[in-house]
Design a protein around this motif. Structure first.
Motif, PDB file in Angstrom:
ATOM      1  N   ALA A  66       2.439 -18.569   3.538  1.00  0.00           N
ATOM      2  CA  ALA A  66       3.560 -18.308   2.683  1.00  0.00           C
ATOM      3  C   ALA A  66       4.676 -17.403   3.321  1.00  0.00           C
ATOM      4  O   ALA A  66       4.570 -16.410   4.032  1.00  0.00           O
ATOM      5  CB  ALA A  66       3.141 -17.655   1.251  1.00  0.00           C
ATOM      6  N   ILE A  67       5.756 -17.663   2.964  1.00  0.00           N
ATOM      7  CA  ILE A  67       7.034 -17.157   3.639  1.00  0.00           C
ATOM      8  C   ILE A  67       8.176 -16.675   2.450  1.00  0.00           C
ATOM      9  O   ILE A  67       7.982 -17.633   1.416  1.00  0.00           O
ATOM     10  CB  ILE A  67       7.821 -17.639   4.673  1.00  0.00           C
ATOM     11  N   THR A  68       8.438 -15.514   2.491  1.00  0.00           N
ATOM     12  CA  THR A  68       9.592 -15.184   1.454  1.00  0.00           C
ATOM     13  C   THR A  68      10.805 -14.585   2.055  1.00  0.00           C
ATOM     14  O   THR A  68      10.819 -14.152   3.121  1.00  0.00           O
ATOM     15  CB  THR A  68       8.796 -14.062   0.682  1.00  0.00           C
ATOM     16  N   VAL A  69      11.994 -14.679   1.475  1.00  0.00           N
ATOM     17  CA  VAL A  69      13.179 -13.993   1.706  1.00  0.00           C
ATOM     18  C   VAL A  69      13.248 -12.452   1.251  1.00  0.00           C
ATOM     19  O   VAL A  69      13.168 -12.367   0.303  1.00  0.00           O
ATOM     20  CB  VAL A  69      14.384 -14.668   1.187  1.00  0.00           C
ATOM     21  N   SER A  70      13.364 -11.659   2.496  1.00  0.00           N
ATOM     22  CA  SER A  70      13.371 -10.316   2.365  1.00  0.00           C
ATOM     23  C   SER A  70      14.623  -9.798   2.142  1.00  0.00           C
ATOM     24  O   SER A  70      14.931  -8.639   1.526  1.00  0.00           O
ATOM     25  CB  SER A  70      12.620  -9.443   3.291  1.00  0.00           C
ATOM     26  N   ALA A  71      15.833 -10.582   2.349  1.00  0.00           N
ATOM     27  CA  ALA A  71      17.108 -10.071   2.065  1.00  0.00           C
ATOM     28  C   ALA A  71      18.049 -11.254   2.147  1.00  0.00           C
ATOM     29  O   ALA A  71      17.793 -12.012   2.912  1.00  0.00           O
ATOM     30  CB  ALA A  71      17.576  -8.867   3.142  1.00  0.00           C
ATOM     31  N   VAL A  72      19.156 -11.099   1.323  1.00  0.00           N
ATOM     32  CA  VAL A  72      20.039 -12.056   1.452  1.00  0.00           C
ATOM     33  C   VAL A  72      21.473 -11.367   1.536  1.00  0.00           C
ATOM     34  O   VAL A  72      21.905 -10.447   0.626  1.00  0.00           O
ATOM     35  CB  VAL A  72      20.415 -12.812  -0.049  1.00  0.00           C
ATOM     36  N   GLY A  73      22.240 -11.594   2.671  1.00  0.00           N
ATOM     37  CA  GLY A  73      23.419 -11.055   2.942  1.00  0.00           C
ATOM     38  C   GLY A  73      24.582 -12.015   2.526  1.00  0.00           C
ATOM     39  O   GLY A  73      24.350 -13.103   1.879  1.00  0.00           O
ATOM     40  N   THR A  74      26.100 -11.858   2.983  1.00  0.00           N
ATOM     41  CA  THR A  74      26.772 -12.474   2.428  1.00  0.00           C
ATOM     42  C   THR A  74      26.816 -13.848   3.264  1.00  0.00           C
ATOM     43  O   THR A  74      27.439 -15.064   2.513  1.00  0.00           O
ATOM     44  CB  THR A  74      28.538 -12.027   2.707  1.00  0.00           C
ATOM     45  N   GLY A  75      26.540 -13.932   4.494  1.00  0.00           N
ATOM     46  CA  GLY A  75      26.240 -15.237   5.252  1.00  0.00           C
ATOM     47  C   GLY A  75      25.070 -15.236   5.851  1.00  0.00           C
ATOM     48  O   GLY A  75      24.871 -16.136   6.843  1.00  0.00           O
ATOM     49  N   THR A  76      23.960 -14.289   5.132  1.00  0.00           N
ATOM     50  CA  THR A  76      22.677 -14.381   6.368  1.00  0.00           C
ATOM     51  C   THR A  76      21.525 -14.362   5.305  1.00  0.00           C
ATOM     52  O   THR A  76      21.619 -14.137   4.119  1.00  0.00           O
ATOM     53  CB  THR A  76      22.597 -13.312   7.206  1.00  0.00           C
ATOM     54  N   PHE A  77      20.515 -14.993   5.876  1.00  0.00           N
ATOM     55  CA  PHE A  77      18.969 -14.563   5.081  1.00  0.00           C
ATOM     56  C   PHE A  77      18.140 -13.802   6.304  1.00  0.00           C
ATOM     57  O   PHE A  77      18.154 -14.243   7.479  1.00  0.00           O
ATOM     58  CB  PHE A  77      18.479 -15.886   4.808  1.00  0.00           C
ATOM     59  N   THR A  78      17.298 -12.848   5.544  1.00  0.00           N
ATOM     60  CA  THR A  78      16.418 -12.414   6.335  1.00  0.00           C
ATOM     61  C   THR A  78      14.900 -12.940   6.105  1.00  0.00           C
ATOM     62  O   THR A  78      14.540 -12.870   4.825  1.00  0.00           O
ATOM     63  CB  THR A  78      16.427 -10.844   6.407  1.00  0.00           C
ATOM     64  N   VAL A  79      14.355 -13.501   6.977  1.00  0.00           N
ATOM     65  CA  VAL A  79      12.890 -14.146   6.635  1.00  0.00           C
ATOM     66  C   VAL A  79      12.046 -13.642   7.697  1.00  0.00           C
ATOM     67  O   VAL A  79      12.458 -13.956   9.137  1.00  0.00           O
ATOM     68  CB  VAL A  79      12.963 -15.556   6.601  1.00  0.00           C
ATOM     69  N   ARG A  80      10.697 -13.167   7.615  1.00  0.00           N
ATOM     70  CA  ARG A  80       9.834 -12.801   8.475  1.00  0.00           C
ATOM     71  C   ARG A  80      10.597 -11.845   9.670  1.00  0.00           C
ATOM     72  O   ARG A  80      10.592 -11.952  10.982  1.00  0.00           O
ATOM     73  CB  ARG A  80       9.296 -13.846   9.314  1.00  0.00           C
ATOM     74  N   ASN A  81      11.393 -10.802   9.141  1.00  0.00           N
ATOM     75  CA  ASN A  81      12.042  -9.834  10.168  1.00  0.00           C
ATOM     76  C   ASN A  81      12.917 -10.467  11.071  1.00  0.00           C
ATOM     77  O   ASN A  81      13.411 -10.004  12.197  1.00  0.00           O
ATOM     78  CB  ASN A  81      10.852  -9.171  11.064  1.00  0.00           C
ATOM     79  N   THR A  82      13.310 -11.724  10.837  1.00  0.00           N
ATOM     80  CA  THR A  82      14.341 -12.358  11.509  1.00  0.00           C
ATOM     81  C   THR A  82      15.565 -12.806  10.787  1.00  0.00           C
ATOM     82  O   THR A  82      15.302 -13.484   9.411  1.00  0.00           O
ATOM     83  CB  THR A  82      13.893 -13.538  12.334  1.00  0.00           C
ATOM     84  N   GLN A  83      16.801 -12.406  11.234  1.00  0.00           N
ATOM     85  CA  GLN A  83      17.957 -12.582  10.335  1.00  0.00           C
ATOM     86  C   GLN A  83      18.814 -14.054  11.005  1.00  0.00           C
ATOM     87  O   GLN A  83      18.687 -14.266  12.130  1.00  0.00           O
ATOM     88  CB  GLN A  83      19.211 -11.601  10.222  1.00  0.00           C
ATOM     89  N   HIS A  84      18.811 -14.989   9.906  1.00  0.00           N
ATOM     90  CA  HIS A  84      19.429 -16.303   9.879  1.00  0.00           C
ATOM     91  C   HIS A  84      20.833 -16.308   9.553  1.00  0.00           C
ATOM     92  O   HIS A  84      21.060 -15.911   8.227  1.00  0.00           O
ATOM     93  CB  HIS A  84      18.380 -17.367   9.600  1.00  0.00           C
TER      94      HIS A  84
END
Length: 218
Positions: free
Chosen positions: A56-74
């Motif tokens: 299972a993976i979850t979203v730890s942060a939602v930025g204005t143009g980014t998503f942080t999942v598993r300690n990596t920002q996309h």
């Protein structure tokens, strides 16, 4: 202006997906590997997203143009499915990610203030969701985040996704990420397709269009 909908699908850690249909393309990226990725010796160079979920993976942060999942920002849109994070580059408000930041209103291209913009789904065919024809197991629920606000999904897209066996939940991106996390923690077979709060290209990392002000991004 070219309006063919495309998707940019990239596995976390820079691994590339095979080209499965003519509407799905893969690009390389310099995104750093997530901290918890398995060693390369334990997996093949190509990530097989069609196999059983790896966790299972979850979203730890939602930025204005980014998503942080598993300690990596996309940067840009993401699809979360069967334990994988895929970058999702698809038109937003009718504008392709590779066409630059501008407005298209009533078929006229402009960089000046416009009175209104259409739906985030403008010009969409089924192409941005073709991935789900190849995923196994098929998620029970697909949570779709439509950016800063909720946009109704066109009926042809809803029927297409329902036909693949998925229940569709549409909401703003921040609510979608929270809902996805909750369903994941409950053990549901859920996937998420999340557009960024501010329309942003997953391929270039640049804003596509500034919906809020009607002005060209600087």
């Amino acid at each position: 202006m070219h309006r063919t909908a495309t998707t940019l699908l990239r596995a976390r850690g820079g691994s590339l997906l095979p080209r499965m249909t003519s509407s799905i393309r893969s690009y390389s990226s310099n995104t750093p590997k997530p901290m918890d990725d398995p060693p390369a010796s334990q997996s093949s160079p190509m990530l097989n997203i069609l196999s059983t979920p790896v966790g299972a993976i979850t979203v730890s942060a939602v930025g204005t143009g980014t998503f942080t999942v598993r300690n990596t920002q996309h940067t840009g849109g993401v699809i979360l499915v069967n334990g994988s994070v895929l970058l999702w580059d698809t038109p937003q408000f009718g504008i392709q990610a590779n066409e630059g930041p501008f407005f298209v209103a009533n078929g006229v291209t402009t960089t000046s203030k416009v009175e209104s913009v259409g739906s985030v789904f403008d010009t969409w065919t089924e192409a941005p969701f073709k991935l789900f024809e190849f995923v196994h197991p098929v998620p029970e629920i697909l949570v779709v985040g439509t950016g800063a606000t909720m946009h109704l999904m066109p009926l042809h897209l809803r029927k297409y996704l329902n036909g693949l066996g998925m229940q569709i939940e549409i909401m703003s991106t921040r609510h979608a990420a929270s809902t996805y996390n909750l369903l994941t923690q409950e053990g549901r077979k859920v996937a998420a397709a999340l557009l960024p709060v501010v329309p942003t290209s997953a391929r270039t990392g640049l804003p596509i269009v500034t919906v809020q002000t009607g002005k060209k991004p600087t």
